[in-house]
Design an enzyme around this catalytic site. Structure first.
Site, short mmCIF file in Angstrom:
data_model
loop_
_atom_site.label_atom_id
_atom_site.label_comp_id
_atom_site.label_asym_id
_atom_site.label_seq_id
_atom_site.Cartn_x
_atom_site.Cartn_y
_atom_site.Cartn_z
N TRP A 1 105.37 91.38 -2.73
CA TRP A 1 103.96 91.44 -2.32
C TRP A 1 102.99 91.33 -3.49
O TRP A 1 101.79 91.23 -3.27
CB TRP A 1 103.69 92.76 -1.57
CG TRP A 1 104.19 93.97 -2.30
CD1 TRP A 1 105.37 94.62 -2.08
CD2 TRP A 1 103.56 94.65 -3.39
NE1 TRP A 1 105.51 95.65 -2.96
CE2 TRP A 1 104.41 95.70 -3.78
CE3 TRP A 1 102.35 94.48 -4.08
CZ2 TRP A 1 104.12 96.56 -4.83
CZ3 TRP A 1 102.05 95.33 -5.13
CH2 TRP A 1 102.93 96.37 -5.48
N PRO B 1 108.08 85.99 3.06
CA PRO B 1 107.18 86.82 2.25
C PRO B 1 107.44 88.30 2.49
O PRO B 1 108.09 88.66 3.48
CB PRO B 1 105.79 86.43 2.76
CG PRO B 1 105.98 85.62 3.99
CD PRO B 1 107.43 85.37 4.21
N GLY C 1 112.02 90.47 -6.53
CA GLY C 1 111.71 91.79 -5.98
C GLY C 1 112.32 92.88 -6.85
O GLY C 1 112.60 92.68 -8.03
N GLU D 1 115.12 87.54 -9.68
CA GLU D 1 114.01 87.83 -10.58
C GLU D 1 113.56 89.25 -10.26
O GLU D 1 112.93 89.48 -9.22
CB GLU D 1 112.86 86.84 -10.34
CG GLU D 1 113.20 85.39 -10.60
CD GLU D 1 113.36 85.08 -12.08
OE1 GLU D 1 112.89 85.86 -12.91
OE2 GLU D 1 113.98 84.06 -12.39
N CYS E 1 105.55 92.26 -12.57
CA CYS E 1 106.88 92.45 -13.17
C CYS E 1 106.77 92.34 -14.68
O CYS E 1 107.42 93.08 -15.41
CB CYS E 1 107.85 91.42 -12.63
SG CYS E 1 107.28 89.72 -12.85
P1 NAD Z 1 111.32 94.50 -2.71
O1 NAD Z 1 112.66 94.33 -3.34
O2 NAD Z 1 111.08 95.73 -1.95
O3 NAD Z 1 111.04 93.30 -1.70
C1 NAD Z 1 111.06 91.95 -2.12
C2 NAD Z 1 111.35 91.06 -0.92
O4 NAD Z 1 112.67 91.32 -0.45
C3 NAD Z 1 110.43 91.31 0.28
O5 NAD Z 1 110.15 90.08 0.90
C4 NAD Z 1 111.29 92.17 1.18
O6 NAD Z 1 110.89 92.10 2.52
C5 NAD Z 1 112.65 91.56 0.95
N1 NAD Z 1 113.81 92.41 1.26
C6 NAD Z 1 113.87 93.77 1.29
N2 NAD Z 1 115.13 94.16 1.63
C7 NAD Z 1 115.86 93.04 1.81
C8 NAD Z 1 117.23 92.78 2.16
N3 NAD Z 1 118.10 93.75 2.42
N4 NAD Z 1 117.64 91.50 2.23
C9 NAD Z 1 116.79 90.48 1.96
N5 NAD Z 1 115.49 90.67 1.64
C10 NAD Z 1 115.03 91.92 1.56
O7 NAD Z 1 110.26 94.29 -3.87
P2 NAD Z 1 108.67 94.50 -3.78
O8 NAD Z 1 108.38 95.96 -3.78
O9 NAD Z 1 108.11 93.64 -2.72
O10 NAD Z 1 108.20 93.86 -5.17
C11 NAD Z 1 108.02 94.56 -6.35
C12 NAD Z 1 109.18 94.34 -7.28
O11 NAD Z 1 109.32 92.95 -7.55
C13 NAD Z 1 109.00 95.00 -8.63
O12 NAD Z 1 110.21 95.61 -9.01
C14 NAD Z 1 108.68 93.83 -9.55
O13 NAD Z 1 108.97 94.04 -10.90
C15 NAD Z 1 109.50 92.76 -8.95
N6 NAD Z 1 109.01 91.44 -9.37
C16 NAD Z 1 109.76 90.68 -10.21
C17 NAD Z 1 109.29 89.45 -10.65
C18 NAD Z 1 110.10 88.58 -11.58
O14 NAD Z 1 109.82 87.39 -11.65
N7 NAD Z 1 111.08 89.11 -12.30
C19 NAD Z 1 108.04 89.00 -10.22
C20 NAD Z 1 107.29 89.81 -9.37
C21 NAD Z 1 107.81 91.03 -8.93
#
Ligand code: NAD
Length: 478
Positions: free
Chosen positions: A147, A172, A224, A246, A280
């Site tokens: 998000w 998303p 994520g 990532e 991130c």
């Molecule tokens: P999250 O892991 O909670 O969710 C990310 C996505 O995964 C969402 O679309 C979510 O609905 C989906 N998801 C959740 N459970 C799942 C499952 N079991 N199977 C498949 N998909 C699933 O992360 P968030 O809170 O949305 O994002 C924040 C995190 O993302 C932070 O840790 C941040 O550092 C990281 N991030 C990393 C980068 C990078 O490029 N390294 C960039 C941006 C954010």
């Protein structure tokens, strides 16, 4: 009410269920989104699979032209899309516009690259025999997006997937589907086959899980949290799927005694507080040489004090609300934990709860010193506007502390000494090192992490290879 984009059409969820998307600035409903389930994911996967033949038949040049057309179509609606992004995500409108521009720049980059990737010719030891390494599309890809940057991080998946001739289903984050759904429908107007780009909304554990578990999806690109990424990596490992992860970061910034302290303070502030610290690759720990520590801290504090969280739709706003209550509470707890362990708050560091902030998720940006190494804000990923600053003796101590983290995404060093810069670039355990510059993910450069920050790279020509399967072809022409 928003709908999902599947097979080139707007569609409701199979169950007919919806859920509310809430504006982080005022707690009001922005819109309903379809609450997708596994059936919806399967429908989108089937549409993506049906598009593969037409994608494979398209020329690389054509795919580049489609991507260019997509840039044009989205640019025409940029302002409206940026407003939707601000309403569902909470970021200031200026940042939402910048995010849209970054997304377009990424698509433009892959538009240019679509017809320029190369396989190879290999001389073989057998007589009259030659090898060709073809590069072919992998098939149906899933792009799972968080998000914090819902649009740029969708673009880092759609761009290379389409340039390489694949189809894609985008998922998303459940709290930020609105802009992504609109953008995917617009992209599809560029002329790509129906079903080449699909976008579905709903809970990650249901819709996202189906994308990861479904054998028809051959490639998963996930951005994520590290914990979610570990799970996805395990499933993809078991199913032998191509996957890139990532994940989270805890980026160190090192400020040497010969640094341009003014510049370091300026970019360090932006590096940490942009998007309310929910990035991130935000600067998350700063290590400053003793001799410039006080000067740097004073300059940094003066800049941090200028942030006044306010209405994100006002173009003059630099900092909006945090994306969610949970996010605000988590950074609040990390700051409280540090203070309880003896840290000092040089600036701010509390939830904002007066009448002005009664609704929405508001937090005062914080700057901390004297934070012990075992504080949560040091050991965990911190995803909010709070920055711990540490005093160090020299580069060796700075590098040791920088590397004392489970994460390894970005990092930076501020110095005029080329030797220091090179030593840091070589020794920092991270996927990216910036020297005298902002932690920024350039589309031209490979971007990704080591350790708990992930596997694989996005951006750059390197990312395209993750969407192509090399095939060795041996030709006996004798
Ligand atoms: P999250 O892991 O909670 O969710 C990310 C996505 O995964 C969402 O679309 C979510 O609905 C989906 N998801 C959740 N459970 C799942 C499952 N079991 N199977 C498949 N998909 C699933 O992360 P968030 O809170 O949305 O994002 C924040 C995190 O993302 C932070 O840790 C941040 O550092 C990281 N991030 C990393 C980068 C990078 O490029 N390294 C960039 C941006 C954010």
């Amino acid at each position: 009410m928003a709908q999902m984009w599947i097979a080139g059409e707007w569609q409701d969820s199979a169950s007919g269920e919806t859920y509310d998307i809430i504006n982080p600035a005022n707690g009001e409903k922005v819109d309903n989104a379809p609450k997708g389930n596994a059936d919806d994911a399967r429908r989108a996967i089937a549409a993506a699979e049906a598009a593969l033949g037409a994608m494979a038949a398209s020329s690389a040049e054509q795919r580049g032209l489609w991507l260019e057309k997509m840039v044009e179509l989205v640019r025409e609606r940029k302002q409206e899309l940026a407003e939707t992004l601000t309403k569902e995500q909470g970021k200031p409108i200026g940042e939402a516009n910048t995010e849209m521009e970054h997304f377009l720049h990424g698509l433009h980059f892959y538009a240019g690259l679509a017809s320029k990737y190369r396989g190879s010719y290999v001389p073989l030891p057998a007589k009259d025999t030659y090898g060709i390494v073809m590069k072919q599309p992998i098939g149906v890809c899933a792009g799972i997006v968080p998000w914090n940057f819902p649009i740029t991080l969708m673009g880092t998946k759609i761009g290379p997937a389409i340039a390489a001739g694949n189809s894609i289903v985008v998922k998303p984050a459940s709290s930020t589907p609105l802009t992504a759904l609109k953008v995917c429908a617009l992209l599809s107007e560029a002329g790509v086959p129906k079903g080449a780009i699909n976008c579905i909304s709903g809970p990650g554990g249901v819709v996202g899980e189906e994308l990861v578990q479904n054998p028809k999806v051959r490639r998963v690109a996930f951005t994520g949290e590290s914990a979610t990424g570990r799970h996805i990596g395990e499933v993809c490992g078991r199913m032998l799927k191509r996957v890139t992860l990532e994940l989270g970061g805890s980026d160190p910034m090192i400020v040497c005694d010969d640094a341009n302290v003014e510049e370091a303070a300026k970019w360090g502030t932006i590096g940490r507080y942009y998007n309310n610290g929910q990035a991130c690759l935000a600067v998350k720990r700063v290590f400053v040489f003793d001799s410039v520590y006080e000067e740097f801290l004073d300059k940094l504090a003066a800049r941090v004090k200028r942030y006044k969280p306010a209405d994100p739709l006002n173009p003059k706003t630099w900092m909006g609300p945090m994306h969610s209550r949970a996010q605000r509470d988590e950074i609040g707890e990390q700051v409280e934990d540090a203070l309880a362990r003896g840290a000092k708050a040089v600036v701010g560091g509390q939830k904002l709860e007066g009448a002005e902030y009664a609704r929405g998720n508001w937090f005062a940006p914080a700057l901390l010193t004297d934070v012990p190494d075992d504080a949560r804000i040091v050991k965990e990923e911190s995803f909010g506007p709070a920055l711990p600053v540490f005093r160090v003796r020299d580069l060796d101590e700075a590098l040791e502390k920088a590397n004392a983290s489970d994460y390894g995404l970005g990092s930076s060093i501020w110095t005029r000494n080329l030797g220091n810069a090179y030593k840091a670039a070589e020794r920092i355990e991270a996927g990216n090192v910036w020297v005298n510059s902002l932690h920024y993910g350039y589309d031209e450069m490979p971007f990704g992490g080591v350790k708990a920050s992930g596997i694989g790279r996005e951006h750059g020509p390197e990312a395209l290879d993750y969407y192509l399967e090399p095939k060795g072809v041996v030709l006996n022409v004798g």
